[in-house]
Design a protein around this motif. Structure first.
Motif, PDB file in Angstrom:
ATOM      1  N   MET B   1       0.838  -1.211   0.000  1.00  0.00           N
ATOM      2  CA  MET B   1       0.000   0.000   0.000  1.00  0.00           C
ATOM      3  C   MET B   1       0.867   1.254   0.000  1.00  0.00           C
ATOM      4  O   MET B   1       1.864   1.331   0.709  1.00  0.00           O
ATOM      5  N   ALA B   2       0.446   2.210  -0.734  1.00  0.00           N
ATOM      6  CA  ALA B   2       1.222   3.435  -0.813  1.00  0.00           C
ATOM      7  C   ALA B   2       1.082   4.260   0.463  1.00  0.00           C
ATOM      8  O   ALA B   2       1.868   5.165   0.718  1.00  0.00           O
ATOM      9  N   THR B   3       0.116   3.965   1.242  1.00  0.00           N
ATOM     10  CA  THR B   3      -0.179   4.815   2.402  1.00  0.00           C
ATOM     11  C   THR B   3       0.272   4.215   3.733  1.00  0.00           C
ATOM     12  O   THR B   3       0.068   4.817   4.776  1.00  0.00           O
ATOM     13  N   VAL B   4       0.883   3.028   3.684  1.00  0.00           N
ATOM     14  CA  VAL B   4       1.364   2.419   4.923  1.00  0.00           C
ATOM     15  C   VAL B   4       2.494   3.256   5.534  1.00  0.00           C
ATOM     16  O   VAL B   4       3.368   3.728   4.835  1.00  0.00           O
ATOM     17  N   LYS B   5       2.469   3.423   6.845  1.00  0.00           N
ATOM     18  CA  LYS B   5       3.525   4.169   7.516  1.00  0.00           C
ATOM     19  C   LYS B   5       4.033   3.377   8.715  1.00  0.00           C
ATOM     20  O   LYS B   5       3.279   2.681   9.379  1.00  0.00           O
ATOM     21  N   LYS B   6       5.328   3.488   8.949  1.00  0.00           N
ATOM     22  CA  LYS B   6       5.878   2.927  10.185  1.00  0.00           C
ATOM     23  C   LYS B   6       6.106   4.111  11.129  1.00  0.00           C
ATOM     24  O   LYS B   6       5.209   4.497  11.868  1.00  0.00           O
ATOM     25  N   THR B   7       7.290   4.692  11.076  1.00  0.00           N
ATOM     26  CA  THR B   7       7.480   5.944  11.800  1.00  0.00           C
ATOM     27  C   THR B   7       7.501   7.052  10.765  1.00  0.00           C
ATOM     28  O   THR B   7       7.649   6.808   9.571  1.00  0.00           O
ATOM     29  N   ASP B   8       7.374   8.280  11.247  1.00  0.00           N
ATOM     30  CA  ASP B   8       7.421   9.405  10.318  1.00  0.00           C
ATOM     31  C   ASP B   8       8.760   9.470   9.596  1.00  0.00           C
ATOM     32  O   ASP B   8       8.822   9.745   8.405  1.00  0.00           O
ATOM     33  N   ALA B   9       9.832   9.229  10.350  1.00  0.00           N
ATOM     34  CA  ALA B   9      11.165   9.332   9.767  1.00  0.00           C
ATOM     35  C   ALA B   9      11.366   8.274   8.683  1.00  0.00           C
ATOM     36  O   ALA B   9      11.863   8.572   7.593  1.00  0.00           O
ATOM     37  N   GLY B  67       2.144   6.844  -9.596  1.00  0.00           N
ATOM     38  CA  GLY B  67       2.092   7.584 -10.848  1.00  0.00           C
ATOM     39  C   GLY B  67       0.707   7.654 -11.449  1.00  0.00           C
ATOM     40  O   GLY B  67       0.428   8.533 -12.274  1.00  0.00           O
ATOM     41  N   ILE B  68      -0.174   6.746 -11.068  1.00  0.00           N
ATOM     42  CA  ILE B  68      -1.554   6.822 -11.544  1.00  0.00           C
ATOM     43  C   ILE B  68      -2.497   7.224 -10.414  1.00  0.00           C
ATOM     44  O   ILE B  68      -3.523   7.867 -10.628  1.00  0.00           O
ATOM     45  N   GLU B  69      -2.101   6.878  -9.176  1.00  0.00           N
ATOM     46  CA  GLU B  69      -2.950   7.178  -8.012  1.00  0.00           C
ATOM     47  C   GLU B  69      -3.068   8.683  -7.775  1.00  0.00           C
ATOM     48  O   GLU B  69      -4.148   9.189  -7.474  1.00  0.00           O
ATOM     49  N   ARG B  70      -1.959   9.378  -7.916  1.00  0.00           N
ATOM     50  CA  ARG B  70      -1.959  10.814  -7.630  1.00  0.00           C
ATOM     51  C   ARG B  70      -2.805  11.614  -8.607  1.00  0.00           C
ATOM     52  O   ARG B  70      -3.591  12.459  -8.179  1.00  0.00           O
ATOM     53  N   GLN B 125       2.774  -4.862 -12.879  1.00  0.00           N
ATOM     54  CA  GLN B 125       1.728  -4.113 -13.573  1.00  0.00           C
ATOM     55  C   GLN B 125       0.386  -4.286 -12.881  1.00  0.00           C
ATOM     56  O   GLN B 125      -0.395  -3.341 -12.753  1.00  0.00           O
ATOM     57  N   SER B 126       0.144  -5.509 -12.450  1.00  0.00           N
ATOM     58  CA  SER B 126      -1.188  -5.799 -11.903  1.00  0.00           C
ATOM     59  C   SER B 126      -1.449  -5.034 -10.609  1.00  0.00           C
ATOM     60  O   SER B 126      -2.597  -4.836 -10.236  1.00  0.00           O
ATOM     61  N   ARG B 127      -0.385  -4.586  -9.951  1.00  0.00           N
ATOM     62  CA  ARG B 127      -0.596  -3.796  -8.741  1.00  0.00           C
ATOM     63  C   ARG B 127      -1.123  -2.398  -9.051  1.00  0.00           C
ATOM     64  O   ARG B 127      -1.556  -1.680  -8.152  1.00  0.00           O
ATOM     65  N   SER B 128      -1.071  -2.015 -10.317  1.00  0.00           N
ATOM     66  CA  SER B 128      -1.582  -0.698 -10.709  1.00  0.00           C
ATOM     67  C   SER B 128      -2.915  -0.752 -11.450  1.00  0.00           C
ATOM     68  O   SER B 128      -3.559   0.272 -11.626  1.00  0.00           O
ATOM     69  N   VAL B 129      -3.318  -1.928 -11.884  1.00  0.00           N
ATOM     70  CA  VAL B 129      -4.477  -1.972 -12.789  1.00  0.00           C
ATOM     71  C   VAL B 129      -5.773  -1.548 -12.108  1.00  0.00           C
ATOM     72  O   VAL B 129      -6.623  -0.923 -12.734  1.00  0.00           O
ATOM     73  N   ALA B 130      -5.900  -1.842 -10.814  1.00  0.00           N
ATOM     74  CA  ALA B 130      -7.126  -1.459 -10.116  1.00  0.00           C
ATOM     75  C   ALA B 130      -7.288   0.058 -10.127  1.00  0.00           C
ATOM     76  O   ALA B 130      -8.357   0.579 -10.477  1.00  0.00           O
ATOM     77  N   VAL B 131      -6.210   0.755  -9.782  1.00  0.00           N
ATOM     78  CA  VAL B 131      -6.256   2.223  -9.780  1.00  0.00           C
ATOM     79  C   VAL B 131      -6.485   2.739 -11.193  1.00  0.00           C
ATOM     80  O   VAL B 131      -7.257   3.671 -11.420  1.00  0.00           O
ATOM     81  N   ARG B 132      -5.805   2.109 -12.131  1.00  0.00           N
ATOM     82  CA  ARG B 132      -5.910   2.537 -13.517  1.00  0.00           C
ATOM     83  C   ARG B 132      -7.338   2.363 -14.037  1.00  0.00           C
ATOM     84  O   ARG B 132      -7.897   3.243 -14.700  1.00  0.00           O
ATOM     85  N   ASP B 133      -7.940   1.227 -13.734  1.00  0.00           N
ATOM     86  CA  ASP B 133      -9.326   0.987 -14.132  1.00  0.00           C
ATOM     87  C   ASP B 133     -10.254   2.040 -13.533  1.00  0.00           C
ATOM     88  O   ASP B 133     -11.169   2.537 -14.197  1.00  0.00           O
ATOM     89  N   GLU B 134     -10.005   2.361 -12.262  1.00  0.00           N
ATOM     90  CA  GLU B 134     -10.854   3.346 -11.589  1.00  0.00           C
ATOM     91  C   GLU B 134     -10.729   4.708 -12.276  1.00  0.00           C
ATOM     92  O   GLU B 134     -11.725   5.410 -12.471  1.00  0.00           O
ATOM     93  N   TYR B 135      -9.500   5.043 -12.629  1.00  0.00           N
ATOM     94  CA  TYR B 135      -9.271   6.336 -13.286  1.00  0.00           C
ATOM     95  C   TYR B 135      -9.960   6.371 -14.648  1.00  0.00           C
ATOM     96  O   TYR B 135     -10.611   7.354 -15.000  1.00  0.00           O
ATOM     97  N   GLU B 136      -9.827   5.295 -15.385  1.00  0.00           N
ATOM     98  CA  GLU B 136     -10.480   5.229 -16.697  1.00  0.00           C
ATOM     99  C   GLU B 136     -11.999   5.321 -16.572  1.00  0.00           C
ATOM    100  O   GLU B 136     -12.667   5.958 -17.383  1.00  0.00           O
TER     101      GLU B 136
END
Lengths: 201, 201
Positions: B1-9, B67-70, B125-136
DNA sequence: CCTACCGATCGGTAGG
DNA sequence: CCTACCGATCGGTAGG
């Protein structure tokens, strides 16, 4: 030069190497393709490539050059074949159709050109710019002729039109599969979009 | 996930790595960028990257996804901000403008997405297709709403329109330099081309 | 996050 | 066009 020949056999082998390289560069990128990959695809050993090309960059440069040269030659030929009475609009239509066909019949070279041109060292890129400039000039001429014939709105920037149109057409490389539309039918739609837009009358 | 965080640093360092990777992938391609290149651009040693990412492919996957999520998040936000009374045509206009801005403010990620997506292993590639489909889907919705509002010709294939339009807009990445036009002015022209065409009335 | 290192693979060459 | 090989660099790991 892309047209230099030594013997027929040697030049045929050169072409086999270039064909394999173009396909692999398109599929895996330049950095993702090794000389050994290219050699294997030609049924030869890695070292043997250096009889035909001085370096990997030389292979790249020639693939990139052919990738723009071939569509340009195709466009020249198609325009030459046209009857002199062909209207500027018909000529633009033929250009879009020809470019689209070149994208797919010379697909590996032209895809490679548009996909990896920008990762090539500047000296390699510069071996293609002359051809590229010539090709862009041909398109600008087509658009200017349309404008002179009074067929275009006066307020459009032809350079932006060219970039937008070529961008939309080149995008076809990324998604087209035979089936729903032929390439000619796509070309018809692109020209229709560009000339008439999609808004209701 | 692009949004997972451990510590801020740690997450700040992750982002520095991703920023550097996106820039290098865009400039040199995936195969042309080594883990050492990425590490050096972050002022660290090659081995240290593996504290943050399990592999080079993992770095790639995350760059491609961002690159597609943003652009998608930017489009969502922009449409949400619009007044409810905004017409379908205004909404499409905002979409083109937002996409174009995302291409340049998130340029390295989005350029990398469109340039090297196809050289990535299928699992990446398949890790991006869901976002890509949503954008399309969002773009298709915008176009369908335009059609429902009676603002489009009845005979155009909206999928082809979307591909052509996005292709023309994305092409901007390859040639745009600040100066002659602002991005907003380009967006205006693209929407105008697409809706009204360039033919004289 | 660094040091030190692994086996594999890279582009390219010599000599035939 | 092949065999055999070069030094350099690759992605990745162990141990701290």
């Amino acid at each position: 030069m892309a047209t230099v020949k030594k013997t027929d056999a040697a030049s045929a082998t050169r072409l086999r190497i270039l064909d394999a390289a173009a396909r692999l560069f398109r599929e895996r990128g330049y950095g993702g393709t090794s000389q050994r990959d290219i050699a294997a695809a030609c049924g030869m050993q890695a070292g043997s490539l250096y009889y035909h090309f001085a370096s990997k960059e030389d292979v790249l440069a020639e693939v990139l050059e052919l990738g723009i040269e071939r569509p340009m030659e195709a466009l020249k030929a198609a325009l030459d074949e046209l009857d002199e009475s062909a209207s500027p609009k018909e000529r633009l239509h033929v250009a879009v159709r020809t470019h689209l066909h070149a994208l797919f019949t010379q697909g590996d070279y032209t895809s490679a050109h548009f996909r990896i041109m920008h990762v090539a060292p500047m000296e390699v890129q510069s071996r293609s710019v002359a051809v590229r400039d010539e090709y862009e000039t041909m398109w600008m001429t087509l658009l200017k002729d349309l404008k002179k014939a009074g067929e275009l709105r006066g307020d459009v920037d032809l350079r932006i039109v060219r970039l937008f149109l070529i961008g939309g057409v080149n995008m076809t490389l990324d998604w087209y599969r035979e089936g729903e539309y032929t390439l000619d039918q796509l070309a018809d739609q692109y020209v229709d979009f560009m000339m008439n837009g999609i808004a209701a009358n």
